[in-house]
Design a protein around this motif. Structure first.
Motif, PDB file in Angstrom:
ATOM      1  N   GLN A 115       0.651  -1.274   0.654  1.00 36.74           N
ATOM      2  CA  GLN A 115       0.551   0.190   0.190  1.00 36.74           C
ATOM      3  C   GLN A 115       0.641   1.299  -0.257  1.00 36.74           C
ATOM      4  OE1 GLN A 115       0.960  -1.823   2.795  1.00 36.74           O
ATOM      5  NE2 GLN A 115      -0.512  -1.215   4.875  1.00 36.74           N
ATOM      6  N   LEU A 116       2.390   1.161  -0.140  1.00 38.30           N
ATOM      7  CA  LEU A 116       3.316   2.323  -0.127  1.00 38.30           C
ATOM      8  C   LEU A 116       2.373   3.539  -1.687  1.00 38.30           C
ATOM      9  CD1 LEU A 116       6.662   1.173   0.987  1.00 38.30           C
ATOM     10  CD2 LEU A 116       4.977   1.727   2.445  1.00 38.30           C
ATOM     11  N   LEU A 117       2.537   4.635  -1.309  1.00 38.57           N
ATOM     12  CA  LEU A 117       2.550   5.165  -2.279  1.00 38.57           C
ATOM     13  C   LEU A 117       4.092   6.329  -2.911  1.00 38.57           C
ATOM     14  CD1 LEU A 117      -0.201   7.373  -0.901  1.00 38.57           C
ATOM     15  CD2 LEU A 117      -0.447   5.634  -2.385  1.00 38.57           C
ATOM     16  N   VAL A 118       4.238   6.740  -4.057  1.00 37.08           N
ATOM     17  CA  VAL A 118       5.295   7.295  -4.555  1.00 37.08           C
ATOM     18  C   VAL A 118       5.824   8.164  -3.434  1.00 37.08           C
ATOM     19  CG1 VAL A 118       6.388   8.573  -6.203  1.00 37.08           C
ATOM     20  CG2 VAL A 118       5.461   6.590  -6.581  1.00 37.08           C
ATOM     21  N   ALA A 119       4.738   8.984  -2.572  1.00 31.07           N
ATOM     22  CA  ALA A 119       4.927   9.993  -1.757  1.00 31.07           C
ATOM     23  C   ALA A 119       5.901   9.581  -0.542  1.00 31.07           C
ATOM     24  CB  ALA A 119       3.294  10.262  -1.621  1.00 31.07           C
ATOM     25  N   ASP A 120       5.378   8.084  -0.456  1.00 32.31           N
ATOM     26  CA  ASP A 120       5.950   7.850   0.531  1.00 32.31           C
ATOM     27  C   ASP A 120       7.460   7.549   1.309  1.00 32.31           C
ATOM     28  OD1 ASP A 120       4.007   7.562   2.824  1.00 32.31           O
ATOM     29  OD2 ASP A 120       3.170   5.412   1.739  1.00 32.31           O
ATOM     30  N   TYR A 121       7.823   7.046  -0.620  1.00 34.83           N
ATOM     31  CA  TYR A 121       9.405   7.393  -0.559  1.00 34.83           C
ATOM     32  C   TYR A 121      10.102   8.637  -0.962  1.00 34.83           C
ATOM     33  CZ  TYR A 121       8.370   1.950  -2.249  1.00 34.83           C
ATOM     34  OH  TYR A 121       7.766   0.555  -1.897  1.00 34.83           O
ATOM     35  N   LEU A 122       9.504   9.046  -1.331  1.00 35.06           N
ATOM     36  CA  LEU A 122      10.039  10.772  -1.609  1.00 35.06           C
ATOM     37  C   LEU A 122       9.715  11.511  -0.595  1.00 35.06           C
ATOM     38  CD1 LEU A 122       8.108  11.787  -5.028  1.00 35.06           C
ATOM     39  CD2 LEU A 122       9.682  10.867  -5.010  1.00 35.06           C
ATOM     40  N   ASP A 123       8.484  11.320   1.009  1.00 35.55           N
ATOM     41  CA  ASP A 123       9.855  11.915   1.811  1.00 35.55           C
ATOM     42  C   ASP A 123      10.409  11.240   2.632  1.00 35.55           C
ATOM     43  OD1 ASP A 123       7.051  12.724   1.555  1.00 35.55           O
ATOM     44  OD2 ASP A 123       5.465  12.030   2.970  1.00 35.55           O
ATOM     45  N   ALA A 124      10.760   9.761   2.593  1.00 36.21           N
ATOM     46  CA  ALA A 124      11.807   9.881   3.753  1.00 36.21           C
ATOM     47  C   ALA A 124      13.100   9.933   2.803  1.00 36.21           C
ATOM     48  CB  ALA A 124      11.274   7.421   3.298  1.00 36.21           C
ATOM     49  N   GLY A 177      18.530   7.264  18.513  1.00 36.36           N
ATOM     50  CA  GLY A 177      17.543   7.497  19.029  1.00 36.36           C
ATOM     51  C   GLY A 177      16.960   8.838  18.738  1.00 36.36           C
ATOM     52  N   ASP A 178      17.516   9.635  17.817  1.00 30.95           N
ATOM     53  CA  ASP A 178      17.072  10.978  16.805  1.00 30.95           C
ATOM     54  C   ASP A 178      16.348  10.899  15.050  1.00 30.95           C
ATOM     55  OD1 ASP A 178      16.807  13.813  15.860  1.00 30.95           O
ATOM     56  OD2 ASP A 178      19.284  13.935  15.804  1.00 30.95           O
ATOM     57  N   VAL A 179      15.324  10.450  14.880  1.00 30.36           N
ATOM     58  CA  VAL A 179      15.165   9.883  13.689  1.00 30.36           C
ATOM     59  C   VAL A 179      14.288  10.683  13.565  1.00 30.36           C
ATOM     60  CG1 VAL A 179      15.710   7.567  13.984  1.00 30.36           C
ATOM     61  CG2 VAL A 179      13.587   7.879  14.572  1.00 30.36           C
ATOM     62  N   VAL A 180      13.370  10.605  12.436  1.00 33.95           N
ATOM     63  CA  VAL A 180      12.197  10.943  11.507  1.00 33.95           C
ATOM     64  C   VAL A 180      10.827  10.115  11.154  1.00 33.95           C
ATOM     65  CG1 VAL A 180      11.534  12.329   9.721  1.00 33.95           C
ATOM     66  CG2 VAL A 180      13.244  13.143  10.810  1.00 33.95           C
ATOM     67  N   THR A 181      10.007  10.216  11.959  1.00 34.61           N
ATOM     68  CA  THR A 181       8.848   9.074  11.659  1.00 34.61           C
ATOM     69  C   THR A 181       8.262   9.621  10.643  1.00 34.61           C
ATOM     70  OG1 THR A 181       9.150   8.435  14.083  1.00 34.61           O
ATOM     71  CG2 THR A 181       7.349   7.795  12.766  1.00 34.61           C
ATOM     72  N   LEU A 182       7.852   8.165  10.102  1.00 41.83           N
ATOM     73  CA  LEU A 182       6.858   8.357   8.950  1.00 41.83           C
ATOM     74  C   LEU A 182       5.134   7.965   9.834  1.00 41.83           C
ATOM     75  CD1 LEU A 182       8.517   6.985   6.037  1.00 41.83           C
ATOM     76  CD2 LEU A 182       8.696   9.424   6.373  1.00 41.83           C
ATOM     77  N   ARG A 183       3.701   7.185   8.557  1.00 44.26           N
ATOM     78  CA  ARG A 183       2.903   7.508   8.984  1.00 44.26           C
ATOM     79  C   ARG A 183       3.414   5.939   9.361  1.00 44.26           C
ATOM     80  NH1 ARG A 183      -1.143   5.536   4.394  1.00 44.26           N
ATOM     81  NH2 ARG A 183       0.290   5.027   2.566  1.00 44.26           N
ATOM     82  N   THR A 184       2.109   5.468  10.553  1.00 36.60           N
ATOM     83  CA  THR A 184       1.866   4.244  10.734  1.00 36.60           C
ATOM     84  C   THR A 184       1.317   3.866   9.432  1.00 36.60           C
ATOM     85  OG1 THR A 184       2.620   4.940  13.197  1.00 36.60           O
ATOM     86  CG2 THR A 184       1.232   2.336  12.335  1.00 36.60           C
TER      87      THR A 184
END
Length: 233
Positions: A115-124, A177-184
């Motif tokens: 269910q991943l979108l291209v937008a998920d990859y681009l954000d990462a 510990g210092d990470v950016v979190t995407l949607r769950t």
């Protein structure tokens, strides 16, 4: 700025070996077909991003469901073998092997989140390009994406127990510990997971595979009812 490498970690969807928890509900052949559909959907989206794509593969593809389709999808991509003992070591090695001297970072996903979108990859990718670690958390406590600006950071994964309820938290801790979190998101570990995921991507191979199985199950139920009563109820 150079785009990161997109690393897909995959297992050949061989009946009896792929998605064994899904198989408890729908059987080995259907579970393998669902795994193959998920992999093909993942590869289609990954290649649409426009970055270099590397697939770290394990298992006997000649015995896999949809083997010809998977081979065709892999043909234009760089495919490397997984190596190491245990998933954590294989992931760390896959990051190192996929990097192949590149300094642009790695964005890694598995094959069971179609269910991943291209937008998920681009954000990462944007996060990695800015020098930060990015994690996509899964509802079961694991993670569905890991983006590292320095592929050597993946060595920290070897100290993390994979497929545990706290794998995500322990991965973040191991990485400082210092990470950016995407949607769950929900991983496709069970039949219920597959049905829910398919509902979020109705135009996909995974949705088609789930629909066929639901239709087959409904037909079987109707046949059972007819056999028991002598006529449809």
């Amino acid at each position: 700025m150079t785009a990161p490498t997109l690393l897909v970690v995959a297992k050949a969807p061989v009946p009896g070996l792929a998605k064994t928890r899904v198989a408890r509900t729908v059987g080995d052949d259907v579970a393998a077909d669902l795994a193959a559909a998920a992999l093909l959907d993942t590869l289609a989206t990954a290649t649409a991003v426009g970055w270099p794509v590397v697939v770290a593969m394990t298992g006997d593809l000649s015995r896999a469901a949809r083997a010809d389709e998977i081979r065709e999808a892999l043909e234009p991509l760089k495919v490397i073998p997984q190596r190491g003992d245990g998933l954590a070591e294989r992931l760390a090695n896959a990051h190192a092997d996929a990097a192949a001297g590149s300094t642009a970072g790695i964005v890694q996903v598995g094959m069971d989140t179609p269910q991943l979108l291209v937008a998920d990859y681009l954000d990462a990718g944007r996060t990695v390009e800015l020098g930060s670690i990015v994690v996509g958390p899964a509802t079961d406590g694991g993670w569905w994406l890991l983006g590292l600006p320095d592929p050597s950071l993946a060595a920290a994964l070897t100290g993390v127990e994979m497929s545990a309820s706290d794998t995500g938290a322990r991965t973040v801790e191991a990485l400082g510990g210092d990470v950016v979190t995407l949607r769950t998101l929900r991983d496709m570990d069970t039949w219920d997971d597959a049905v829910e995921i398919a509902g979020t991507v109705p135009i996909s191979l995974i949705a088609d595979a789930v629909s066929r199985q639901l239709a087959s199950a409904a037909e079987a139920d109707e046949t059972d009812t007819t056999d028991e009563t002598g006529s449809p109820s």
